[in-house]
Scaffold this active site. Structure first.
Site, short mmCIF file in Angstrom:
data_model
loop_
_atom_site.label_atom_id
_atom_site.label_comp_id
_atom_site.label_asym_id
_atom_site.label_seq_id
_atom_site.Cartn_x
_atom_site.Cartn_y
_atom_site.Cartn_z
N ASP A 149 16.18 60.74 -117.06
CA ASP A 149 17.04 60.18 -118.10
C ASP A 149 16.24 59.77 -119.35
OD1 ASP A 149 19.01 60.30 -116.04
OD2 ASP A 149 18.46 58.28 -115.40
N GLY B 194 26.92 53.80 -106.73
CA GLY B 194 28.18 54.34 -106.25
C GLY B 194 29.40 53.57 -106.68
N ASN C 18 32.48 52.62 -116.74
CA ASN C 18 31.29 52.24 -115.98
C ASN C 18 30.19 51.95 -116.99
OD1 ASN C 18 29.47 51.81 -113.92
ND2 ASN C 18 29.21 53.97 -113.40
N ALA C 19 29.69 50.73 -117.01
CA ALA C 19 28.75 50.29 -118.06
C ALA C 19 27.32 50.71 -117.75
CB ALA C 19 28.84 48.78 -118.24
N ASP D 236 24.37 54.22 -118.82
CA ASP D 236 24.06 55.37 -119.68
C ASP D 236 24.35 55.11 -121.15
OD1 ASP D 236 23.49 56.45 -117.25
OD2 ASP D 236 24.88 58.12 -117.37
N SER E 141 29.90 56.70 -117.16
CA SER E 141 29.51 57.61 -116.09
C SER E 141 30.58 57.56 -115.00
CB SER E 141 28.17 57.17 -115.50
OG SER E 141 27.85 57.92 -114.36
N PHE F 188 34.02 57.51 -113.00
CA PHE F 188 35.12 56.58 -113.23
C PHE F 188 35.93 56.94 -114.49
CE2 PHE F 188 31.72 54.59 -110.84
CZ PHE F 188 32.40 54.31 -109.67
N GLU G 139 28.62 62.23 -117.23
CA GLU G 139 27.79 61.09 -117.57
C GLU G 139 26.75 61.46 -118.62
OE1 GLU G 139 26.69 60.16 -113.59
OE2 GLU G 139 24.97 61.51 -113.57
N HIS H 215 20.90 64.88 -118.44
CA HIS H 215 20.79 63.58 -119.07
C HIS H 215 19.82 63.66 -120.26
CE1 HIS H 215 21.74 59.16 -118.66
NE2 HIS H 215 21.04 59.27 -119.78
#
Length: 477
Positions: free
Chosen positions: A61, A145, A179-180, A182, A199, A201, A238, A318
């Site tokens: 990443d 997850g 989703n908090a 990335d 990412s 969700f 993501e 990424h």
């Protein structure tokens, strides 16, 4: 496949040189290839605990920034054959080829707010940006997850620290859509900062930032700009990264699809607004989760691949993008084909097509430059890689023959090729169903990392938004 004799080649080459060696009639010199770059060993167990020798290994990443004449990459806490130390890894380079270890940005490891909210043991997916006179280092922590996650930020007046933690930017929990993790900081055409993030969700979101604090300007989660219908590894979405390209007056959203362990691949869409809608070459919206099949959305520019010789690469993705003067680069990680637990830093030159789409080189950067290519350099035996959108897994290079008489033969069928302009190879394919398709492919004198020799390569995009790569097997001699 079409062949050519040395005698015919000599006659045709002489004729090409007499008329200038290219379609424009001007004399074009032989391509200038990069010299052999430093080639770090893969799967180096002897240096598992010696961070100074990691160079491009254990890089996941990656986020890049240029400070003066030096490039810095910040990356996720990982370690092959061992347990990672938390704190965000930092590397630097003068040439994007040779990378040296700097250390860990956050000496104290995981900040308190991130640790208490998620119980995370490492930090993920950092992003580095400069707002005003300060550097802002964004980091992610998550309960694996789940979307019980947090993005925080640290600041410094120096790119090498020390860093001061400024706490939470945004957090999410199971009852929230996003989703908090990335984070990516994007600057719009008017110089205003935004954060893209997300990412799985609820997909990818974008929100304006307060340039004085580097935190959200408004309450809430921002606006959703990309999503997929399946919240599984096969439907993963993501790693957003947004850039504005002034030449085309467009915003470009890069995202990674599918499993980060097995078949990650990079997709891109573009928009007139940083808040979207982002569309691919076929006009499909990146936020259209009702469109089926989902794998058709986004121009696929990078995925698992291998040529006929040498190790291939698995789950590249990424990415971050470096806009460095008149050059652009994609920086991403990829896993070695032989041992997929090892992640490596890759830098690839990114080229813009005539109609404003980014494509990336099939070979890692070794110092090559975009330049005029003589027609006489093109005929010969090649390998072609078609990054099929519906393929979950590694794509193998296939034979491609380009003859001196302009004929092409390969996996798509038969066709014709010609040189357009200074470095664009145009191939018109006649398909088995009676239709034709045209590929505009940008030529680049590169370094063949698999065979460790110079090689002429091409990169482009098909009419359906699929990346097309090629490598000449007998070039650079």
């Amino acid at each position: 496949m079409p062949k050519y004799s040395k005698g015919a080649a000599s006659i045709l080459l002489s004729a090409a040189l007499l008329i200038g060696g290219c379609s424009g009639g001007a004399v074009v010199a032989e391509p200038v290839y990069p010299t052999a770059p430093i080639d770090y060993p893969l799967y180096d167990l002897s240096n598992v605990d010696n961070e100074q020798e990691w160079h491009v290994s254990n890089a996941h990443d990656p986020s890049i920034i240029k400070v003066g004449d030096t490039y810095y990459v910040f990356s996720t806490d990982i370690k092959a054959a061992g347990t990672p130390r938390p704190g965000i890894m930092v590397r630097k380079s003068k040439d994007l080829i040779q990378w040296d270890w700097v250390g860990y940005a956050l000496k104290g490891g995981i900040p308190l707010a991130a640790s208490s909210w998620t119980k995370a043991t490492n930090l993920w997916a950092p992003d580095i940006a400069k707002l005003g006179e300060k550097y802002y280092l964004y980091y992610s922590a998550s309960e694996f997850g789940t979307n019980r996650s947090i993005i925080g930020v640290a600041t410094s007046s120096s790119i090498e620290g020390p860093w001061t933690d400024e706490g939470e930017v945004v957090r999410t929990q199971q009852s929230d859509a996003p989703n908090a993790i990335d984070p990516n900081i994007a600057i719009d055409a008017d110089g205003r900062p935004w954060m893209a993030y997300g990412s799985f969700f609820g997909g990818i979101y974008v929100a304006p930032l307060d340039p004085a604090t580097g935190k959200f300007k408004d309450e809430g989660f921002g606006k959703q700009i990309a999503s997929r219908s399946h919240q599984t590894e096969e439907g993963a979405l993501e790693g957003p990264y947004i850039i504005y390209e002034p030449k085309f007056k467009k915003y470009y959203l890069f995202v990674s699809y599918d499993s980060l362990f097995a078949d990650y691949n990079v997709r891109v869409g573009r928009s007139d607004s940083i808040e979207g809608p982002y569309v691919d070459r076929n006009g499909h919206e990146m936020n259209d989760s009702s469109y089926e099949p989902q794998y058709e959305i986004g121009n696929k520019v990078l995925g698992d691949y291998s040529f006929s010789e040498g190790d291939g690469w698995v789950a590249p993705g990424h990415n971050s993008i470096l806009q460095d003067g008149d050059r652009s680069f994609m920086i991403h990680h990829a896993r070695g084909q032989s041992k997929t637990s090892w992640a490596y830093l890759h830098v690839r030159q990114m080229i813009w097509t005539e109609d404003g789409w980014p494509v990336v080189s099939p070979e890692r950067y070794a110092g090559e430059t975009i330049q005029a290519i003589p027609e006489s350099s093109i005929p010969g035996e090649w390998e072609r890689i078609y990054q099929a959108k519906d393929v979950n897994g590694r794509v193998q290079g296939k034979p491609l023959s380009l003859s001196w008489d302009g004929a092409a033969e390969g996996e798509p069928g038969t066709g014709k090729w010609k040189l357009k302009g200074e470095h664009t190879l145009e191939v018109t394919w006649s398909l088995d169903n009676g239709e034709t398709t045209v590929e505009a492919l940008e030529l680049l004198p590169s370094w063949d990392w698999e065979l460790r020799k110079p090689a002429l390569v091409f990169t482009g995009i098909s009419s359906d938004g699929t990346g097309v790569w090629g490598k000449k097997l007998d070039s650079g001699k």
